[in-house]
Design a protein around this motif. Structure first.
Motif, short mmCIF file in Angstrom:
data_model
loop_
_atom_site.label_atom_id
_atom_site.label_comp_id
_atom_site.label_asym_id
_atom_site.label_seq_id
_atom_site.Cartn_x
_atom_site.Cartn_y
_atom_site.Cartn_z
N VAL A 158 6.33 -6.99 -1.80
CA VAL A 158 5.20 -7.61 -1.12
C VAL A 158 4.80 -6.72 0.04
O VAL A 158 5.59 -6.44 0.93
N GLY A 159 3.55 -6.26 0.03
CA GLY A 159 3.09 -5.36 1.10
C GLY A 159 2.72 -4.01 0.53
O GLY A 159 2.65 -3.82 -0.68
N THR A 160 2.46 -3.06 1.43
CA THR A 160 2.03 -1.74 1.00
C THR A 160 3.23 -0.89 0.59
O THR A 160 4.16 -0.75 1.37
N PRO A 161 3.20 -0.31 -0.61
CA PRO A 161 4.34 0.52 -1.03
C PRO A 161 4.48 1.75 -0.13
O PRO A 161 3.47 2.30 0.33
N GLN A 162 5.71 2.16 0.09
CA GLN A 162 5.97 3.33 0.94
C GLN A 162 5.20 4.55 0.45
O GLN A 162 4.68 5.34 1.23
N ALA A 163 5.11 4.69 -0.89
CA ALA A 163 4.45 5.88 -1.44
C ALA A 163 3.00 5.98 -0.96
O ALA A 163 2.49 7.08 -0.73
N MET A 164 2.36 4.84 -0.81
CA MET A 164 0.96 4.86 -0.36
C MET A 164 0.89 5.28 1.10
O MET A 164 -0.02 6.02 1.51
N ILE A 165 1.83 4.79 1.90
CA ILE A 165 1.84 5.19 3.30
C ILE A 165 2.12 6.68 3.41
O ILE A 165 1.54 7.38 4.24
N ASP A 166 3.00 7.18 2.52
CA ASP A 166 3.31 8.61 2.57
C ASP A 166 2.08 9.48 2.30
O ASP A 166 2.02 10.63 2.73
N LEU A 167 1.12 8.94 1.55
CA LEU A 167 -0.09 9.72 1.28
C LEU A 167 -0.80 10.15 2.56
O LEU A 167 -1.53 11.14 2.58
N ASN A 168 -0.58 9.38 3.64
CA ASN A 168 -1.21 9.72 4.92
C ASN A 168 -0.96 11.17 5.30
O ASN A 168 -1.84 11.82 5.87
N VAL A 169 0.24 11.65 5.02
CA VAL A 169 0.57 13.03 5.41
C VAL A 169 -0.31 14.01 4.65
O VAL A 169 -0.94 14.89 5.25
N ASN A 170 -0.41 13.82 3.33
CA ASN A 170 -1.24 14.73 2.54
C ASN A 170 -2.68 14.68 3.00
O ASN A 170 -3.35 15.72 3.14
N ILE A 171 -3.17 13.45 3.21
CA ILE A 171 -4.58 13.31 3.61
C ILE A 171 -4.82 14.06 4.92
O ILE A 171 -5.81 14.79 5.06
N SER A 172 -3.90 13.89 5.85
CA SER A 172 -4.11 14.54 7.15
C SER A 172 -4.13 16.04 7.00
O SER A 172 -4.98 16.72 7.60
N HIS A 173 -3.22 16.60 6.21
CA HIS A 173 -3.23 18.05 6.02
C HIS A 173 -4.57 18.48 5.43
O HIS A 173 -5.16 19.47 5.87
N ALA A 174 -5.04 17.72 4.45
CA ALA A 174 -6.32 18.08 3.85
C ALA A 174 -7.44 18.00 4.87
O ALA A 174 -8.35 18.84 4.89
N ALA A 175 -7.38 17.00 5.76
CA ALA A 175 -8.44 16.85 6.76
C ALA A 175 -8.45 18.04 7.70
O ALA A 175 -9.51 18.56 8.04
N TRP A 176 -7.26 18.48 8.11
CA TRP A 176 -7.24 19.65 9.00
C TRP A 176 -7.73 20.89 8.27
O TRP A 176 -8.43 21.73 8.83
N ALA A 177 -7.35 20.99 6.98
CA ALA A 177 -7.83 22.13 6.20
C ALA A 177 -9.35 22.09 6.10
O ALA A 177 -10.03 23.12 6.17
N LEU A 178 -9.88 20.87 5.98
CA LEU A 178 -11.33 20.72 5.94
C LEU A 178 -11.96 21.27 7.22
O LEU A 178 -13.00 21.94 7.19
N GLY A 179 -11.29 21.00 8.33
CA GLY A 179 -11.78 21.54 9.60
C GLY A 179 -11.79 23.06 9.56
O GLY A 179 -12.78 23.70 9.93
#
Ligand code: HEM
Ligand SMILES: [Cu+2]
Lengths: 132, 280, 609
Positions: free
Chosen positions: C513-534
């Motif tokens: 019940v709740g958000t799976p850890q794997a989904m929260i872990d995606l935050n790291v990948n997204i952030s790296h991609a966002a900085w790369a976008l910069g």
């Protein structure tokens, strides 16, 4: 300034000469008179008991609308304007009506007696909004 | 290349530029006031307290101001017509009257406002509730007091003079208009001393008093800003009229038409504000 | 220089056209009333704000990926400038909220709208319709000045006690009114200035398009970009005032203590005492007035972008846009219907079923003209001999990116599915696909496309292609995973990256019940991609400045062999634009006309009689 430079074509009544404008002056004074009388009627009508307060409101708004239309049609010359202006004023009226009607409608269409609310009556003091 | 159609109309639209501009601007004003009118309706429908009609604002004064605006609307259109007939001095007269009307309107409105800001409603902890005037530390009718302000100034008690007829309550039969009802009631103007600690809420008739006063001041205030803005523009056109009209008569006449359209709109808004705030 | 200059007859000009009178530095560049200068002012200011809005989110992405850890490099700076809210270089919850609210506000009102509408519109529209300037040049200048002041007020709000506004770009009351910061007051004042600026601009655009079209430029000969700007201006003109009214009311609530949006029985934080207000107001009223603008606003963000894409596509497929009339009627329909769909943002406020059904129906109806537009643009590619230059690449990728953004909006428009998706990262992913790889890509296309007209030089093609491919990849790496997070229930506007709702095993059912850890872990990948976008924007920034001085000079006034009027002027266009009033003889997209000598016929070229 030569005489044929007088502002004949200025304003909305192209081609109408000075003579036309002077004819309009009577209309303007007449409309002004109507508006003053209309104001008196509104004040008077508000003191009359029409049986229901809503009726009073309706009558008050009706008189106001008539007065406003006189201003718009004659003072603002909307009775003889150009198509472009009618077009975007029409859209404006449509949108402002939409804003009023739909907002009101959404307030009157609250699910007051829904099953959920019946089972979970809101606590009297804590009805604060916190949905966002 | 210069910008065309600044004074003469374009053939296919039949309009000169400023005329299109002012009507577009007025369309946006319709949306602005339309949103405020919608808010008025919703707040009124959902309000806990809404004053009984005709009991709270001074109707004779309101009627007077309505008449002033209507007269100014007539003179503003006459001013334009005078220009079209090439009568500069008549124009000056009518335009002058219009500006005078604007000043009267704003003057009257500010008297109305300050009256309200010195007039109070008080709610006591025992559940009673009156409207009237206050004396604080010997100051009669001070502005803008609240319970918090009394506490922070260390005031322990105030003198409260009750209105004979509580503001916002329905008027007794047959009496109409703000002031006249007072005489009809038996015990007028009794004063009492109230301890600060007994007060639950104290508010002058300022915007924070209730949603009625909030919308009253917001709408009339915004409207008054329009009156002032319009008056400033008309004043500028009034003092520059002579040379401008002589050198570029068509352009000047157009400017007068355009500023007149704005002025009529301001009048039109008031035609609705008057009944919904004063009368019903 | 005659207005009928064509590609063949003229060699390059120096970017140097002498005016009859030299108005001096201040009047030429700062207080200018020339539409081109104002367009450039808008462009530069809004690009700066776009960058600033990105910096805010780049910092927030650190907090999402590594909650509670000090931000490297800039953490100390934040603490030095903003104080306690960034104690130890860590982004506090309050600071996260401020940055989030200001990211949204800045991106929408200070970056995309001024860039798409005011900058491109100001520069291009008068040229495309053959006008010497805007109808009301001084009002145009006032519009920019209001905008600039609004930006200053918004920026200053970061440094006032309590920090910038924290209640999201939507500023819902009572939250917005009761958060104890002056930042909200600044936000409201800033918004009133920005709205005023938009209104002045909108009046000007509409009047200009109605009144100043060159002889022969009939409505159905307008480039479609002009149509999109026309509709956008109407949306701004008529949808913004209700928000201005609401902003005034919230300002009065905040400053004078009224209760327009504060209900009876409101508690202060902690639920201790009744707030000291009269009550009797309505929080829902704010939402209605906000979204009455808010929804049409998304069309303000997208329509000019579509217009740019259409221009670039027509030019680089060397054939007419497919279905010009359908495009015109569709954009009018979109503008019109956009005013009656707003409450699809409010399904969760407890609206009744009747009104929800109404708004869900209108929402589905408005998707029809939007799809027609996209379809026309897709079909326009068919059979073209496409030139794959940088502007075209950006314009081409706009189509599928906007497609993804648009289609994922449908589940948000149905109230039954929106009940689940509302306020999750799915929403964030949806509208960012529309505005980031959608609108921003179109704007990049516009910059690369019109740059030669403004500066007389082309931007470097290699750098442009690098910029394009890196941006395309990073954008998708940033926003695609957010759909997954959202569908698995992760809320937006959470400073801890979702940890509060971390999934736990339910003893009863044995399910998570709740958000799976794997989904929260995606935050790291997204952030790296966002900085790369910069980082991927560096080639663009470099290219932008470098090409001004060292870019390849254009060979003539019309380097893309285009048909519309802005290419038939000297480069850059002088004050007054056209030396002689242009006359228009044909529609906007006469490319590859059978029998013609060149593969394009400019609008002002008479028929060989
Ligand atoms: C290009 C890089 C961008 C990135 C990486 C990005 C990322 C994000 C993220 C992660 C959020 C959610 C924050 C949260 O809920 O806590 C957000 C919110 C938002 N973004 Fe962006 N964004 C970008 C560009 C844009 C653009 C171009 C716009 C233009 C309209 C925009 C408008 C918004 C808005 C309106 C919000 C909602 C703010 C709120 O919750 O009040 N963003 N963005
Ligand atoms: Cu929407």
């Amino acid at each position: 300034m030569s005489h044929d430079h007088s502002p004949k074509t200025a304003g909305s009544h192209d081609g109408h000469g000075d003579h036309d404008v002077s004819k309009h002056i009577r209309t303007y004074l007449l409309i002004g008179g109507f508006l003053l009388i209309g104001t008196a009627i509104t004040v008077w009508a508000a003191t009359i008991d029409f049986g229901s307060h809503n009726l009073n409101i309706g009558i008050g708004l009706l008189i106001a609308t008539v007065k406003a239309s006189l201003v718009a049609l004659f003072f603002m010359h909307l009775i003889s304007e150009k198509t472009a202006i009618y077009m975007f004023l029409g859209a404006t009226v449509f949108f402002v009506t939409g804003l009023m009607v739909l907002t009101l409608f959404s307030f009157s269409d609250l699910p007051k007696d829904s099953e959920f609310l019946r089972l979970n009556p809101p606590a009297p003091a804590a009805q604060t909004e916190a949905s966002h | 290349m210069d910008i065309p159609y600044t004074t003469t109309p374009r053939e296919d639209t039949g309009l000169y530029n400023a005329k299109v501009g002012i009507w577009l601007f007025l369309a946006s004003e319709v949306m602005l006031f339309g949103a405020l009118f919608s808010s008025y309706i919703l707040l009124r429908v959902g309000a806990d307290w809404w004053p009984a009609p005709r009991s709270i604002l001074n109707i004779p004064i309101g009627t007077f101001n309505t008449a002033v605006l209507i007269i100014s609307s007539v003179t503003v259109v006459l001013a334009w017509a005078s220009l079209k007939m090439n009568q500069l001095s008549k124009f000056k007269l009518y335009q002058g009257i219009t500006i005078l009307c604007a000043l009267i309107f704003v003057g009257v409105k500010s008297v109305e406002y300050t009256e309200k800001w010195k007039h109070y409603e008080i709610w006591l902890n025992d559940g009673s509730n009156y409207s009237g005037h206050i004396d604080v530390n010997g100051k009669h009718n001070p502005f803008f007091y609240t319970h918090n302000k009394l506490v922070s100034e260390g005031v322990t008690e105030i003198t409260f003079t009750k209105d004979p007829h509580k503001y916002g309550d329905p008027l007794p039969e047959k009496a109409a208009g703000g002031g006249e009802a007072h005489a009809a009631e038996a015990h007028a103007h009794e004063s009492m001393v109230i301890k600060t600690e007994d007060i639950k809420r104290l508010s002058a008739f300022v915007p924070a008093h209730s949603t009625y006063f909030a919308i009253y001041f917001t709408m009339t205030g915004l409207h008054a800003l329009h009156v002032i803005g319009g008056a400033l523009v008309m004043f500028y056109l009034w003092i520059t009229a002579g040379s401008w009209f002589r050198s570029r008569p068509e352009q000047f006449t157009n400017r007068i038409e355009v500023s007149g359209l704005f002025w009529h709109f301001v009048d039109l808004v008031w035609i609705f504000l008057f009944p919904i705030l004063y009368l019903m | 220089m005659a207005a009928t200059t064509t590609a063949k007859t003229h060699e390059a000009h120096e970017a140097h056209h002498h005016e009859h009178h030299d108005p001096g530095f201040w009047r030429s560049y700062v207080f200018s009333s020339d539409h081109k200068v104002i367009g450039i002012q808008y462009g530069i200011t809004s690009l700066a704000f776009l960058f600033f809005g990105f910096i805010l989110i780049a910092l927030m992405r650190w907090q999402l990926a590594y909650p509670g850890k000090a931000i490297p490099f800039v953490g100390g700076l934040l603490e030095a400038v903003l104080g306690e809210v960034a104690a130890g270089g860590v982004m506090s919850g309050n600071l996260y909220n401020s940055f989030g609210a200001m990211h949204g506000t800045i991106m929408v009102f200070l970056a995309i709208v001024p860039l798409a509408f005011a900058a491109f519109g100001n520069y291009v529209v008068p040229l495309q319709i053959g006008a010497p300037d805007m109808c009301f040049p001084r009002i145009n200048m006032a519009s920019y000045q209001c905008f600039f002041l609004g930006g200053v007020v918004m920026f200053a709000s970061f440094f006032v006690p309590g920090g910038a506004a924290q209640a999201g770009w939507t500023s819902y009351s009572p939250l917005a009114t009761t958060i104890p910061t002056d930042g909200q007051t600044y936000w409201l004042i800033g918004m009133v200035l920005l709205i005023t600026s938009s209104l002045l601009g909108a009046v000007n655009f509409i009047a200009t398009i109605i009144q100043l079209r060159a002889p022969g430029m009939t409505w159905m000969r307008l480039p479609w970009f002009v149509w999109t700007q026309f509709v956008t201006a109407f949306i701004l003109l008529l949808a913004f005032p209700p928000l201005e009214a609401a902003g005034l009311m919230q300002l009065v609530d905040k400053v004078l203590g009224t209760s327009f949006f504060l209900p009876t029985g409101l508690m202060t934080a902690g639920g201790a005492a009744l707030a000291d207000v009269s009550g009797g107001g309505s929080p829902l009223l704010w939402q209605h007035l906000f979204w009455f603008l808010g929804h049409p606003e998304v069309y303000v963000l997208i329509l000019p972008a579509m217009g740019i894409v259409a221009e670039v596509i027509a030019n680089n497929t060397r054939k007419p846009i497919w279905g010009y009339r359908s495009l015109v009627y569709s954009v009018l329909a979109v503008g019109f219907i956009s005013f009656i769909v707003w409450a699809h943002h409010m399904y969760l406020t407890g609206m009744g079923t009747k009104i929800s059904t109404f708004f869900q129906t209108t929402t589905m109806i408005i998707s029809i003209p939007s799809v027609i537009i996209l379809t026309c643009l897709f079909i326009s590619l068919w059979g073209g001999s496409i030139r794959f230059n940088t502007p075209m690449l950006f314009a081409l990728s706009f189509l599928p990116m906007f497609g993804i953004g648009g289609l994922t909006g449908l589940p948000l428009g149905f109230n039954f599915s929106d009940l689940l998706l509302h306020d999750t990262y799915y929403v964030i992913a949806h509208f960012h696909y529309v505005v980031a790889p959608g609108t921003i890509f179109a704007l990049f296309a516009g910059v690369y496309f019109w740059y030669p007209k403004i500066t007389g030089r082309k931007m470097n093609e290699t750098l442009g292609q690098i910029h394009f491919w890196l941006s395309l990849i990073c954008m998708n790496l940033v926003f695609y995973p957010m759909f997954k997070q959202g569908v698995s229930g992760m809320n937006r506007r959470m400073a801890d990256g979702g940890a509060t709702y971390l999934g736990v095993d339910d003893v009863g059912s044995g399910e998570l019940v709740g958000t799976p850890q794997a989904m929260i872990d995606l935050n790291v990948n997204i952030s790296h991609a966002a900085w790369a976008l910069g980082l991927a924007q560096l080639p663009f920034i470099f290219n932008f400045f470098w090409s001004m001085f060292a870019g390849r000079r254009v060979e003539n006034d019309n380097p893309w062999q285009a048909t519309t009027l802005e290419w038939q002027t000297p480069t850059p266009p002088p004050h007054g634009n056209f030396d002689k009033e242009p006359v228009v003889y044909r529609g906007p997209y006469e490319y590859s006309v059978p029998g013609a000598k060149a593969d394009f016929i400019p609008q002002n070229q008479p028929d060989p009689a």
